[in-house]
Design an enzyme around this catalytic site. Sequence first.
Site, PDB file in Angstrom:
ATOM      1  N   HIS A  54      60.467 -21.042   9.441  1.00 27.16           N
ATOM      2  CA  HIS A  54      60.243 -22.493   9.356  1.00 27.16           C
ATOM      3  C   HIS A  54      60.564 -23.035   7.964  1.00 27.16           C
ATOM      4  CE1 HIS A  54      58.330 -22.760  13.333  1.00 27.16           C
ATOM      5  NE2 HIS A  54      57.757 -21.618  13.024  1.00 27.16           N
ATOM      6  N   ASN A 127      55.057 -25.614  18.435  1.00 27.96           N
ATOM      7  CA  ASN A 127      56.515 -25.654  18.535  1.00 27.96           C
ATOM      8  C   ASN A 127      56.938 -26.717  19.533  1.00 27.96           C
ATOM      9  OD1 ASN A 127      57.287 -23.584  16.700  1.00 27.96           O
ATOM     10  ND2 ASN A 127      56.838 -22.009  18.221  1.00 27.96           N
TER      11      ASN A 127
END
Length: 483
Positions: A54, A127
């Site tokens: 990320h 997510n």
Amino acid sequence: MTQGPLTTETGAPVADNQNSETAGVGGPVLVQDQLLLEKLAHFNRERIPERVVHARGAGAYGTFTVTADVTKYTRAKFLSEVGKQTETFLRFSTVAGNLGAADAVRDPRGFALKFYTEEGNYDLVGNNTPVFFIKDAIKFPDFIHTQKRDPYTGSTEMDNVWDFWSLSPESTHQVTWLFGDRGIPASYRHMDGFGSHTYQWNNEAGEAFWVKYHFKTDQGIKTLTQAEADKLAGEDPDSHQRDLRQAIERGEFPSWTVGVQIMPVAEAAKYRFNPFDLTKVWPHADYPVIEFGKLELNRNPENVFAEVEQSIFSPAHFVPGIGPSPDKMLQGRLFAYGDAHRYRVGINADHLPVNRPHATEARTNSRDGYLYDGRHKGAKNYEPNSFGGPFQTDKALWQPVAVSGVTGETEAPSHAEDNDFVQAGNLYRLMTDEEKERLINNLAGALSGVSRDDIIERAVNNFRQADGDFGKRLEAAVQALRG
């Protein structure tokens, strides 16, 4: 920043910011030029370690508004009444790429949301997919190693990616999501978000419920084909970040309708799927999504490094009325996320403006360390104390969970319809013929880059077990590309 003379880090005015000090005209530079040394030393230290996953992200502040009464399920104060608003910060991201990677790539998107509540910060770290590739955190470092650069070649290797996936049948459901139409969102605004894991809500009466969060984009789903994404990634690597920032600058504030699936705790043990398996969804026919809120993003960060890169999120950041579940992936993340931020940003990362509570005050006995700001002044740093220090509440944030058996390295319990393929097959069969064709082409394009036939056959066989037509069409498409 106020206007006035340029200064050094300690506030002394700078006479010349164009020329370093030398021993005579044309002579060597002097070590006494402290402005030069200060600037070079600071420049060398401007970067902190990027997130292992990320790393590539964008963020914005916003507001969460309660739109329906959920007090019979949770005692969280920020959800206590219809119309109540809470400040938020949301960080979007890709997963596998590094800080300089392009936005328009086939990859899951992080959806990390911080609620600045009056009972402390609550982080929901999810997510844009409701499931994930693996179900146990012990496999996470291995999985991410396959997505990152190979230690020998220095490149991402399709052999590594598909070797792991083919040997981990539990990944079949998420891989089907990833290579379908929603695998490349057109922007961060045009995708849904999910808490993904199962969490606990508990009410004032002590009743507990298992829940899954859903964030449905009000802008509508928009996606990119592989060809469109390849072109955009080359022409504008910052496409998603720019789109989010400019939309907010125009006053087109993106929003999401927030809902939750709710399962009474007593129903979990006999549910047809393991409700704590991150590779599975709860079908909406079993547990419909109940809408309870609206999330709007309406303010851009003023400094990307300070507020996006230094922002920290951890699924361990709970508030009263919300807690964890026995999900083995979630259990691992409860430790791993906080530990990553303590390494990456520092032990006092929660002192930074983007991370500290906005609607209450943090009262701890933690002291010192890098960047400690002296916030505690002369207060005692232990508990209990008789000097007016903070005290425990004697009321847990979440309800206890019954456990039994002996310790050991065990798989999660299997439920009546649990296997690694059933939900991937269900997802495939929900697709239109056109969607299936694009899914097959995307998968075949990726698999055709694998060098070993045995890896390809294992991968195809996983999809064949999900659905016979799925496997047959994929096998033919891969063979056609490989000649």
